[in-house]
Each structure stands twice: as structure tokens, then as C-alpha cells.
Design an enzyme around this catalytic site. Structure first.
Site, PDB file in Angstrom:
ATOM      1  N   LYS A  19      12.259-124.242 144.374  1.00 51.39           N
ATOM      2  CA  LYS A  19      12.168-123.166 145.296  1.00 51.39           C
ATOM      3  C   LYS A  19      12.275-121.877 144.638  1.00 51.39           C
ATOM      4  O   LYS A  19      13.335-121.633 143.832  1.00 51.39           O
ATOM      5  CB  LYS A  19      12.954-123.159 146.548  1.00 51.39           C
ATOM      6  CG  LYS A  19      12.769-122.037 147.611  1.00 51.39           C
ATOM      7  CD  LYS A  19      13.708-122.414 148.608  1.00 51.39           C
ATOM      8  CE  LYS A  19      13.369-121.289 149.786  1.00 51.39           C
ATOM      9  NZ  LYS A  19      14.471-121.624 151.061  1.00 51.39           N
TER      10      LYS A  19
ATOM     11  N   SER B  73      12.318-121.841 155.674  1.00 54.35           N
ATOM     12  CA  SER B  73      11.566-120.960 154.626  1.00 54.35           C
ATOM     13  C   SER B  73      11.187-121.578 153.407  1.00 54.35           C
ATOM     14  O   SER B  73      10.514-121.204 152.443  1.00 54.35           O
ATOM     15  CB  SER B  73      12.833-119.707 154.203  1.00 54.35           C
ATOM     16  OG  SER B  73      13.690-120.237 153.435  1.00 54.35           O
TER      17      SER B  73
ATOM     18  N   SER C  76      16.329-124.078 156.709  1.00 56.81           N
ATOM     19  CA  SER C  76      15.245-123.908 155.958  1.00 56.81           C
ATOM     20  C   SER C  76      14.782-124.985 155.073  1.00 56.81           C
ATOM     21  O   SER C  76      13.702-124.956 154.680  1.00 56.81           O
ATOM     22  CB  SER C  76      15.556-122.826 155.189  1.00 56.81           C
ATOM     23  OG  SER C  76      15.463-121.554 155.779  1.00 56.81           O
TER      24      SER C  76
END
Lengths: 96, 474, 484
Positions: C74, C149, C173
């Protein structure tokens, strides 16, 4: 609920954000809606509740020894600087 | 109307740790810009702080030396504001649970002892430095100093004169030096002081409006700033004006202060507990361990000098004001030199020379001073010669006996060498002999002076005195 | 099935090399990611170089289970020398001079970093729509969000553009996008995985975790990334454990609590059914399931938004155009520099959270908002602690609905409501896992969530593995035309 425009302006200046005149209203409303949502917490009697200020951790006394290690190479550190001059970061002239 | 001055101080001292408070970068002064930094102290995205244990040890040390209570459960908090010298846009400090609180220091001013309260001592990180004259139209930022650990000492508004405040500052400095907590070099910025000052009509209970003064770079500048601000406020009030609460910048060169533009419109620091750090729990054991390891503090040392070494209070006070001088004194006395003689030299000639030559420390080892003094006590050199030897030691660390020989300072204490010289002087000066015999002491001085001249300064004056009396059979 | 444990076996038997495997993934990314949009940066050269080194290590017999296997990271986790943007204009060109601790640990294992994955800007969001660079699409239906997210992480694993991925979870997330995309998503106990190098959103809530295709892989990755880190003061020095040993343990006697507040109104029917079905599965496997209560559940969401925004407002203050990242082009004076840089560099949602957080901490409001939220936090932790005295794990839905369409949740508060099943876990610092539980009528994945007490990841893995074994839902894969 709406947050007062003066409040919105004050908060924006504290946060160093610029809010357009045209958008003031939108921010007033949106922030107001979120605060109203957050006000649900008032339903609880928190009179005796301890403030859980250290979040999720129950640790304490986490330390490191006073040892000097080599610092980062200046070029490596300044690599990302948008503006640099003779080894320093550059900002607009400040009068103190 | 008579006014009373009310002064409170906020003192920041850089701690003498090897590494910074939250990272392992060096804290050494004077490095080239931005060469003592890393992602942590420059606030790069993703980094986290880890607290240097020595910082807590030093803070507790300072607290104990200043009679504070040590907080058992403390924490660190974020103080949020924007300024280019603060890379994270928050300073990690302590808000409501500082490591030390409720202390005091007794200071002496004009023979009276006054107790000054210390509200709190807390730990925090230093910010970087801004350079304003390096590039036109811009300011430059150096983060070397970011993350150097500080303690902030906040006093109660207990001081009532610039003299009291100055005495307090000197006391704090000597305590921090004695305990090794800080090297207190104001010219390097390791000791900084902000002054809060207000005035009120004598007898009034409420405090007047106070101003805060910054940019004070020495104790004498602090004194001048306090005198200046007191005067400014009194004049303002007497002219019918009102003191405005503001931060003022002291300009020592100009001898006046100016209202500063505020860094932050409202000082809304939005303090909240630092979530990346955990609480600091100081138990009894930790406190006692540090208490047991406290070195002799200035007041204790002063008492010892008076009681055990027989020094007068004046000497003891002066000597113990500086740890380095006082340590030097002890080492010299430890080598056998008589305390008063060492004290006199340190407070007298040696201090004078250090000041003249703008030196911080004595460039020769105590053993050389001890040897020089023993040359004098053994009457190998005169007191005048001793001074010359000491001056020479400042130039070069050499055996005092060698210096004395080179400079021809060895006293002649050999009676057989002196007798002929003295006899000649007596023969040449019958009038003076008459005067001496008739009781005029001054004549002796004449004979000693003549003997010194004839021996090119190497005659032992006491011996001359004795021989003259013997030869004249008086 | 392209899992870590399968690849590890193939690599070990030399039926496949890391270079070949890496090339396969790079080719898939090349063909399909234009459609999915999961990667912000692809590091082909670095990846192949790492793969080559991994092959040498495998040849020497010094490989671990993760050696030579590609991974996506990420884009809020720092990778030295590789742009790390947090999907924000503010960090569009930021190249960290250091690795996050988890990055280091994966590199030590010989993992092959394929690239940096898309996300909501600064991890604030639940749909990845707020990314400055691109939208990520749900591989099951390209008109729907992948969640957020960590949307890029979820989509990449789902579409098999990475065998596994790292993400971060502050309010859900990892778990929510895992549910939306049909993956196994784990948020470890707060303090188990180092946060050093994770670009902070909310310091007391953030944790790094994994997206994997099955529970076995989840345990393998956890072994690699968990553990004490002296660079993180909130990192716990717990006993080292082998999480794979928790897999396959029998469920007999395990007590499963089902908090009733999580099944009240607003939960999509098929999701509710999935939870009920899971109860049946667990009972069949010998566990005891019972309804329980977490009375303060509804207060978790407002507490979460106050705490996370407050911490974020402080964490994001360092972005000022001076030290790194975006800097305004035209400004007159310092205040201008700050205000214009930050107003141009940050997107709407980020600004909204900063404003909210600043307000909650500001003079006169601290007690009413931040302090109150922290007090509620303490109460919620007690709520969970009481449950865990009776139960080993808790079973809940992961999300109230399956993946929705782009643009559907335009009102911030409506968007926040989607976190209702996940945020309490972060508030209390507990571990939780989302596992695939089938598809709804529209063919969109459903996730169910298991929550355990602090540092009880083993119980999560045991329960999750058993459910997976029994149902086989982890085998479901979307069809991605470009690579099928």
C-alpha cells in the site's frame, strides 16, 4: 446544525488551510453535520469515566539508551526538499 | 507612587546527552548545517519517536537538586503550531503532567536569603534554527538542533528585583553545571531565559499585566532587560497608559525592547497526549537511585569549604559559583597546597588573567599550580615571582621550578651569599642605619629595597630583614 | 490457486523460478491493471532484480516461505528509493530515504516488491475514490468500488495482480475492502506490527495488516511482519509465536459470541444470512455460538471520527511544502506558502478531517469532543473485555452492505456509516479478520468478521481456517477478461 462562519475561518487559519468565500457555507454545513453526529456521545454519562488518553496501549517506560549513531547523509535528507540552498531548506523571508 | 516589580522566569536548558531526545543523532554544537539529522528529527512521513532514557534521568536530577516533587505518572503531549523551525508542526513537550513540580531554590541577595518557588520542570525537544541573512528574500532552515533535549524550568513570580532574578539564574546555572545536567553555555544557546515582568503599586494584591521578554542571551543582558522593562512599564503607567500583555524582543545593543509580531495569532496549541509515546512512570526506587548519585551541590560545597577548609564565607561563595573553578581548587588543595593561598590566587590573579585573555578554563593542570605555590611557601620564590610564574603557565604548561630558573626568579636564601651584599648597603648608608636604630621602621623597607636591587630581585626579603637586624645587632 | 504456500512449494521444487513468477505477475499487471487501477507505481526493474537474488537464495537452500514471492505494498508504507505518495498530490514525488520496518522484514525474507498500491488519500476514506491519481475498480464489477482505504491492495489480490498485499487499517481499511473484494484481510492487535514507516493517519488506531487469498497465507505473512520493533514505542515485546500452528486446530469447545448490536437494522439481507450461516457452520464444527451484547457499539463511530480526525490533523501538519512533497508555485510570505500548499496539495476528504480534528482539539472544545471521545474509548474497551471473559471470538458482518457503485456515497456522513462494523475494533486495539463468505445476488463478495481479544490472533486464525475449510469460499475468483 451549522458551525459559525467565524469558527470555520478560525479553524482554517489554525490548520493553515484556505477556504474560499464561496465554500464557507458548505464547510459550515458539513462540519456541522459531522459535529452533530459526534454529539451522540453526549447521550452517555461520562461523569466517572477515566480518560483513556494513551489509546490502545498499556505500555509505559519505553526508552532507548543515550547512544550516538551516525546521522543521515545530508544529500539523502535534502533529496526531497522542494527548495534548498547551501545545505538548508528555503522559506520566504521571516521577520522576527 | 512606589512600584513593586514582580518577575517570573522561564529557563530552557539543553541537556548534556550525547544523542537527541527521540533519535540517535548527535547533539554536538557547531556542526555544518543539516549534517546531524535523520528522518526522525526532520519530521519525515512515517517516522516515530523513542525517548532517550538519559533525558528522564537528567530531568529527575535537576528536579531533586531544585527540591522538586518528582511526578510518578507523567506523559508527553503535542504542542501544535506552524513555524519553519518545527518540522513536525508540533513540539513534543509536557502539558499537564510535567516530570517535576513544586520545588524551590534559596538565593542570597545583599546578605538576605530569599526562597524562589519553582512551579515545574518539564522535558521537551528543541526546534531548529533559522538563518536570515544567507539568501536574499528568503530565510534558511537548519534542523541540526531539532530534537536536542531541553528541560524547561518555570518559576513562580516570586522575584521582586532584577538582582534577585540574576542571583536565581546564577544559582540555576551552577546547579545544572554541578549535576552535569547541562553545560549551560549561553553563548552556544544551551541556556536560554525568557523573562515575565509586571509592576504593581506597593501594597496592591493583584498582579499587574505582565509582558514576556525573549531573545535574552546572557545573564547581564537579562539584568538589563529587566531594569529596562521595569522602567518602561512604570513610565507608561505614570503617564496614564496601560501595560499591554505582549511578547517583547529585547535588543541588548539598543538597550530597549520591541513588541514582537506573533508567531501564531492565537496561542491555541491544541495540546493533546502524544499517541506515539507511552507514559513515564517514575517509581520511588528510580528517584532514590538518582538522589543517591547526586554530586555535592554548590551550597553543600560552600559549607564544607568554610567548615573543613577554614575558608571565609566570601571566598567559599566565590569559588563555588563555578564548578570548574571549584573543582580546580579542590584538586590543587588535594595535592597539598594551602587552601587560602589557592583561593586567593584563583579569585585574584588567575580570574583576572582568564578574563583578560577571554579564556573559559585554566590551561594548566592543578599540579602545576600546587608546585608553584610550594615554591613560594618554601621561600624559593617571592610572592611577586609567584605571580610571574602563574602568568607564564598560562602561556606554556611547564615545571614552575624551570620557569623560575629561566626567569631568574629563584630567591637567594643563602645567608652567606646575602651577608656581603647587605653589609655593603649598611656601610654605604649610615644615615639610614641611624634612622633604623632610632626606631624608624621605614628604613627597613629602604634596606630591603636596596638588597632586592643589588640582587636583581632574587634576595629573600624576609631573610634580608632578619640579617639586617642581626648585623646591626638590633 | 496462486497462493503463497502453493508458490513456495513450486519454487522449492524448482518447478518455477522467482524470476518467471515475477514476470508472470508483471505481465498480468501490464495487461489488466489499466482496467482495475490497483497500482500507482510498478517497479519492474527492482522486482526482477530482487527475484534474481531470491532465486540464488532458493538455490542455496536458504529460502523462507516468502522468498521469491511477489507482493504489492500500500502506498502509505515507506519503501526506500520507491515513490511513496499516500495517493496524494501532497506527496506525489516523495521518495523515502528509508524503509518501513515491515518493508525491511519482507525484504529480509526475500520478498519481491511488485509495486505500490492505490488507496484513499492519506488512508482517509472507504472507497478509494479520493485517490489523487486514479480510481481502483472492484474486480468483481468494474462499476463498483473496491472499498477503502486499501482499495488497491484488495483489488490487486482479488484480480491476482499480486499473490498478497500489505495494507493498513485505522477504522476498517483492510477488512472492509477485503470483504468487498472477496479476500482474507487481517488487522492485527495494536502494537503487534510495527508502525515505523507507515505514514501516519491516526497514531493510536493505525495498524499494518495483510490481504491474502486464504487463511494459511495470512498466517505466513503475519509470521513475517509481526514482532517487536525498537523504533516504535508502541510496539509490544510479546513472545514470538508461529501463527501457522493455529491452523487446523479443532474448534470443539470454542465459544463464539455474536453481538446483537451488529445485526440490528441496516444490514443487507444476504450479509445477515451469511452470518447466520456461519453460526451453523461453527456449531456443526463443535463450537458454541451464542448471542451477546456490546451495548456501547453505536458510540464507536462518533468516537472514532473525533479521535482519528484529531490525531490526523496533527499528523498531517508536517506537510507544509518546506521539507518534501508538493510546494505551491506562487506565494507571498510564509502564511501564503503554508495555506496555498496545503489547500492545493490536499483533497476534499483530507481537508474535511483536518478541519474536524483541529476543531475538536481547539481551545474550548477539547473537553467536549476529544476528551469525551477518549473517555468513551475506555468504556468501549471495557465492553469488549467483558465479552472476552466469556467468548473466544466474536462473529459479526464486516460491512453493512456489499460493494456499492462509484459516486453512490457522496455525503460524508453516509460514507462514514459504512464503517459501523469495523471501527470499534480499532478503538479497542483488538485483532480482527474478514473472511470471504460467498457472493450476494449481484455477484458481489460478502465478508464476515471475527474479532478476538488482544494478542489472540491464533484464535482468529483457527476459527477462520476452520470456516474456510468447510465452505471453500476463498476459492471464488472474479473473472478479469484481460487476463483470462
Amino acid at each position: 446544525m451549522k458551525i459559525e462562519q467565524s469558527q470555520v475561518k478560525y479553524v482554517a487559519s489554525l490548520a493553515r488551510l484556505r477556504i474560499d468565500e464561496a465554500e464557507q457555507d458548505k464547510w459550515s454545513e458539513q462540519m456541522g453535520a459531522i459535529i452533530e453526529f459526534a454529539d451522540q456521545l453526549n447521550e452517555l454519562d461520562l461523569h466517572d469515566a477515566e480518560s483513556n488518553e494513551q489509546g490502545s496501549t498499556s505500555l509505559y517506560n519505553v526508552f532507548r539508551e543515550d547512544e550516538r549513531k551516525e546521522s543521515f547523509d545530508r544529500d539523502k535528507i535534502l533529496f526531497n526538499a522542494p527548495e534548498q540552498y547551501e545545505g538548508c531548506y528555503v522559506v520566504p523571508k521571516i521577520v522576527e | 507612587m512606589t512600584f513593586e516589580t514582580v518577575i517570573g522566569l522561564e529557563i530552557h536548558a539543553e541537556l548534556a546527552t550525547k544523542s537527541k531526545i527521540y533519535c540517535s543523532c548527535s547533539t554536538a554544537f557547531g556542526a555544518d548545517v543539516n549534517t546531524q539529522t535523520c528522518p526522525i528529527c526532520t519530521g519525515m512521513p512515517g517516522v516515530l519517536p523513542v525517548l532517550n532514557k538519559k533525558v528522564v534521568d537528567y530531568a529527575i536530577t535537576a528536579g531533586l537538586a531544585m527540591n522538586c516533587e518528582i511526578t510518578e505518572y507523567g506523559k508527553q503531549d503535542r504542542k501544535n503550531y506552524f513555524y519553519p523551525d518545527l518540522p513536525k508542526a508540533y513540539q513534543t513537550s509536557q502539558y499537564d503532567l510535567p516530570i517535576c513540580k513544586n520545588g524551590y531554590l534559596d538565593v542570597e541577595v545583599d546578605g538576605a536569603i530569599k526562597r524562589i518557588g519553582i512551579t515545574r520542570i518539564h522535558i521537551e525537544e528543541d526546534a531548529g534554527k533559522l538563518i536570515h541573512d544567507g539568501l536574499r528574500g528568503a530565510s534558511l532552515v537548519d534542523y541540526n538542533r531539532c530534537g536536542v533535549p531541553l528541560i524547561e524550568i518555570v518559576t513562580e513570580p516570586d522575584m521582586r528585583s532584577p538582582e534577585e532574578a540574576r542571583a536565581f539564574l546564577e544559582k540555576v546555572k551552577s546547579i545544572l553545571e554541578y549535576t552535569g545536567v547541562s553545560d549551560c553555555k549561553m553563548q552556544e544557546g544551551s541556556l536560554r531565559c525568557d523573562v515575565n515582568l509586571s509592576v504593581r503599586p506597593l501594597g496592591q494584591k493583584e498582579f499587574g499585566t505582565r509582558t514576556e521578554m525573549k531573545n535574552i542571551n546572557s545573564f547581564s543582558a537579562a539584568y538589563r532587560a529587566m531594569v529596562g522593562e521595569r522602567q518602561r512599564q512604570i513610565e507608561l503607567i505614570e503617564d496614564g497608559g496601560e501595560v499591554v500583555q505582549a511578547t517583547r524582543r529585547w535588543d541588548d545593543a539598543k538597550g530597549e525592547s520591541f513588541e514582537m509580531r506573533s508567531k501564531e495569532e492565537a496561542h491555541d496549541y491544541r495540546y493533546f497526549p502524544e499517541p506515539d509515546l507511552v507514559p513515564i512512570v517514575v517509581d520511588r526506587e528510580w528517584v532514590e537511585r538518582i538522589r543517591a548519585s547526586l554530586p555535592e551541590l554548590p551550597d553543600e560545597r560552600k559549607r564544607r569549604y568554610i567548615a573543613e577548609l577554614g575558608l571565609p564565607e566570601y571566598d567559599a561563595k566565590l569559588l563555588t559559583a563555578s564548578k570548574s573553578i571549584s573543582d580546580y581548587f579542590e584538586k590543587t588543595v588535594g595535592l597539598g597546597a594551602p587552601a587560602k593561598a589557592v583561593s586567593n590566587l584563583l579569585m585574584g590573579d588567575i580570574s583576572r588573567i582568564l578574563h583578560e585573555r577571554e579564556m573559559e578554563s585554566i590551561p594548566f593542570e592543578p599540579v602545576f599550580l600546587a608546585k608553584a605555590i610550594s615554591l613560594y611557601t618554601e621561600q624559593i620564590v617571592s610572592s611577586g615571582a609567584l605571580k610571574k610564574i602563574i602568568e607564564a603557565l598560562f602561556d606554556e604548561e611547564k615545571e614552575p621550578e624551570e620557569i623560575a630558573k629561566e626567569k631568574g626568579l629563584i630567591q637567594v636564601s643563602d645567608e652567606s651569599a646575602l651577608i656581603p651584599i647587605i653589609q655593603k648597603i649598611l656601610n654605604d648608608n649610615p644615615k639610614a642605619v641611624e634612622e633604623l636604630k632610632s626606631g624608624k621602621e621605614k628604613a627597613m623597607g629602604f634596606f630591603v629595597g636596596q638588597a632586592m636591587r643589588a640582587s636583581k630581585g632574587s634576595a629573600n626579603p624576609q631573610l634580608v630583614n632578619k640579617l639586617v637586624k642581626e648585623l646591626l645587632k638590633i | 490457486m496462486s497462493t503463497i504456500h502453493e508458490y513456495a512449494e513450486l519454487l522449492k521444487q524448482r518447478k518455477l523460478s522467482s524470476v518467471e513468477l515475477t514476470k508472470q505477475y508483471l505481465a498480468r499487471i501490464e495487461k489488466a491493471d489499466a482496467q482495475i487501477g490497483s497500482y500507482i507505481t510498478v517497479c519492474s526493474d527492482d522486482a526482477l532484480a530482487a527475484a534474481g537474488k531470491a532465486d540464488e537464495r532458493i538455490a542455496k537452500g536458504e529460502a523462507t516461505l516468502l522468498t521469491g514471492i511477489p507482493v504489492g505494498i500500500k502506498d502509505n508504507i515507506c519503501t526506500e528509493g520507491i515513490t511513496t505518495t499516500c495517493a496524494s498530490k501532497m506527496l506525489y514525488n516523495f521518495v523515502p530515504p528509508y524503509d518501513a520496518t515491515v518493508t525491511k522484514r519482507l525484504k529480509n525474507e526475500g520478498a519481491v516488491i511488485l509495486g505500490k498500491l492505490n488507496m484513499d488519500e492519506f488512508a482517509m476514506g472507504s472507497s478509494t475514490e479520493s485517490s489523487y491519481f486514479k480510481k481502483t475498480k472492484n474486480p468483481y464489477d468494474l462499476t463498483r468500488v473496491p472499498g477503502g482505504s486499501s482499495g488497491g491492495s484488495a483489488a490487486s489480490v482479488s484480480a491476482d495482480l499480486a499473490p498478497y498485499a500489505l495494507g493498513s487499517d485505522t477504522g476498517g481499511s483492510i477488512r472492509q475492502p477485503a470483504a468487498f473484494c472477496g479476500n482474507v484481510g487481517l488487522k492485527p492487535t495494536y502494537g503487534l506490527v510495527s508502525r515505523f514507516g507507515l505514514i501516519a493517519f491516526a497514531s493510536s488506531l493505525d495498524q499494518i495488516g495483510s490481504f491474502t487469498k486464504d487463511v494459511t497465507d495470512c498466517a505466513i505473512v503475519l509470521n513475517a511482519i509481526a514482532g517487536y520493533d525498537k523504533m516504535d514505542s508502541t510496539s509490544v515485546d510479546a513472545d514470538k509465536t508461529d501463527y501457522t500452528k493455529a491452523l487446523g486446530l479443532p474448534l470443539k469447545g470454542m465459544k463464539v459470541g455474536v453481538p446483537k448490536q451488529y445485526l440490528e437494522s441496516g444490514i443487507q439481507t444476504e450479509i445477515r444470512e451469511a452470518v447466520e450461516n456461519a453460526i451453523k457452520v461453527y456449531e456443526m464444527l463443535g463450537a458454541e455460538c451464542e448471542e451477546c451484547s456490546l451495548p456501547l457499539s453505536k458510540f464507536a463511530l462518533p468516537a472514532y471520527y473525533l479521535i482519528s480526525s484529531a490525531e490526523a490533523s496533527s499528523n498531517l501538519a508536517r506537510f507544509d511544502g518546506i521539507k518534501y512533497g508538493y510546494r505551491a508555485e506562487e506565494y507571498h510570505g510564509l502564511t501564503d506558502l503554508y495555506e496555498i500548499t496545503r489547500s492545493e496539495g490536499f483533497g476534499e476528504e483530507v481537508k474535511r478531517r483536518i478541519m474536524l480534528g483541529t476543531y475538536a482539539l481547539s481551545s474550548g472544545y477539547y473537553d467536549a469532543y476529544y476528551k469525551k471521545a477518549q473517555q468513551v474509548r475506555g468504556l468501549i474497551k471495557r465492553d469488549f473485555a467483558a465479552c472476552f471473559e466469556k467468548y473466544d471470538v466474536l462473529l459479526t458482518p464486516t460491512t453493512p452492505t456489499t460493494a456499492y457503485k462509484f459516486g453512490e456515497k457522496s455525503d460524508p456522513v453516509a460514507m462514514y456509516m459504512g464503517d459501523i462494523c469495523t471501527v470499534a475494533v480499532n478503538i479497542a486495539g483488538l485483532p480482527a479478520i474478514s473472511i470471504p463468505a460467498g457472493l450476494d445476488k449481484k455477484g458481489m463478495p460478502i465478508g464476515i468478521q471475527l474479532i478476538a481479544n488482544s494478542f489472540d490472533e491464533r484464535k482468529l486464525l483457527t476459527a477462520a481456517y476452520a470456516y474456510e475449510r468447510e465452505t471453500g469460499y476463498e476459492k471464488l475468483r472474479p473473472t478479469v477478461k484481460e487476463v483470462e
